[in-house]
Design an enzyme around this catalytic site. Structure first.
Site, PDB file in Angstrom:
ATOM      1  N   THR A  27       0.855  -1.184   0.000  1.00 54.83           N
ATOM      2  CA  THR A  27       0.000   0.000   0.000  1.00 54.83           C
ATOM      3  C   THR A  27       0.889   1.231   0.000  1.00 54.83           C
ATOM      4  OG1 THR A  27      -1.743  -1.158   1.214  1.00 54.83           O
ATOM      5  CG2 THR A  27      -1.829   1.244   1.203  1.00 54.83           C
TER       6      THR A  27
ATOM      7  N   LYS B 158      -7.935   0.760  -2.497  1.00 49.50           N
ATOM      8  CA  LYS B 158      -7.451   0.190  -1.230  1.00 49.50           C
ATOM      9  C   LYS B 158      -7.522   1.226  -0.117  1.00 49.50           C
ATOM     10  CE  LYS B 158      -5.209  -2.347   1.802  1.00 49.50           C
ATOM     11  NZ  LYS B 158      -3.834  -2.827   1.609  1.00 49.50           N
TER      12      LYS B 158
ATOM     13  N   LYS C  77     -32.914   5.721  14.936  1.00 48.65           N
ATOM     14  CA  LYS C  77     -33.521   5.324  16.214  1.00 48.65           C
ATOM     15  C   LYS C  77     -32.483   4.687  17.127  1.00 48.65           C
ATOM     16  CE  LYS C  77     -35.814   1.442  16.412  1.00 48.65           C
ATOM     17  NZ  LYS C  77     -35.019   0.665  17.430  1.00 48.65           N
TER      18      LYS C  77
END
Length: 289
Positions: A97, A173, A249
């Site tokens: 990466t 990525k 909620k």
């Protein structure tokens, strides 16, 4: 001729990937500075390269899985790196990466030598690598991507062409990991609330993992091809509007519990504020919340 594979970087993910790729009929040549790491892959059928140049001369598709941008640059373009011996037509896939621009810059330099560089980051971690179930996101020209399909089938449960531009895989990525690590932070916040309420955190974790395996977790809402607001006559409107009501909620109830227990839940506040807009079904004037 059968494609010959090469692999550089045999760590926690690269090692298992290379071990599986060593079963490829055209063979795998591997390189790592660690003799122990290299030896494990050789034991699984790979050939050991004596240098990056030696590996480049013996491979047609070369995977790289090293630490960071600087190491990728060194492996590809450094003194004695892959470009010193890679033949024209070689494909280099970067599984680390890195920054998208790093991939773009390296691809341009490789192109001057007739070599194709694709960014191909991976998701699935060491377990995915061991099991051959990684997701690999590839950026670059489609023809080169097609050449990866058969050999990468040994390591990937999903191979995705992220886009024709180098860097597209890395951008995908980074978006995937943005969700991943924000989710970790949210999990820590949820654990903090559970702990303050006297609930077992480990049991909460078991419930989360069990139900996410059924529902798909956060990724289950990434279904549309745009983040634009959804028109009332759109198919998705009647699906995601009830999700909005339920989510708002439950978020409100959790935040109320946090206030009662004196637990700060900043991600919960942001989630309630942005939930409707994020889903693409913001509240309209005159509409019940």
């Amino acid at each position: 001729m059968t494609v010959r594979l090469g692999y550089v970087g045999l760590g926690n993910i690269g090692g298992p990937m290379a071990g599986r790729l060593a079963k490829w009929e055209g063979g795998l040549t591997a390189f790592d500075l660690s003799e122990d790491a290299l030896g494990k892959v050789v034991d699984q059928g790979a050939a050991a390269a004596t240098s990056l140049g030696d590996l480049a001369a013996k491979a047609d598709i070369i995977g790289i899985c090293v630490l960071d941008d600087a190491q990728v640059r060194t492996v590809v373009t450094g003194d004695g790196g892959l470009l010193s011996a890679a033949a024209p037509g070689t494909i280099i896939t970067v599984h680390s990466t890195i920054g998208p621009q790093t991939a773009v810059d390296l691809a341009a330099e490789c192109a001057e030598h007739g070599v194709t560089l694709l960014d191909a980051p991976i998701s699935g971690g060491a377990a995915g690598a061991e099991q051959g179930r990684l997701a690999i996101m590839v950026g670059g020209d489609r023809a080169s991507y097609e050449q990866l399909k058969e050999p990468f089938g040994l390591v990937a449960g999903m191979l995705v062409h992220a886009g024709d531009d180098v860097g597209a895989g890395t951008k995908m990525k980074l978006a995937r990991n943005l969700l991943h690590f924000i989710s970790f932070t949210a999990a820590a916040e949820a654990a903090k609330l559970a702990e303050a309420a006297g609930i077992s955190i480990t049991k909460l974790g078991k419930v989360v993992r069990h139900t996410d395996a059924i529902t798909g977790g956060a990724g289950s809402i990434i279904l549309r091809d745009t983040t634009d607001e959804i028109a009332p006559d759109d198919f998705w409107y009647d699906i995601l509007t009830p999700v909005r009501r339920l989510g708002e909620k439950d978020l409100s109830l959790a935040l109320e519990l946090g206030r009662e227990l004196g637990v700060d839940l900043p991600l919960g506040d942001i989630a309630l504020r942005d939930f409707a807009i994020g889903l693409g079904v913001p509240h309209r004037e005159g509409e019940d919340a």
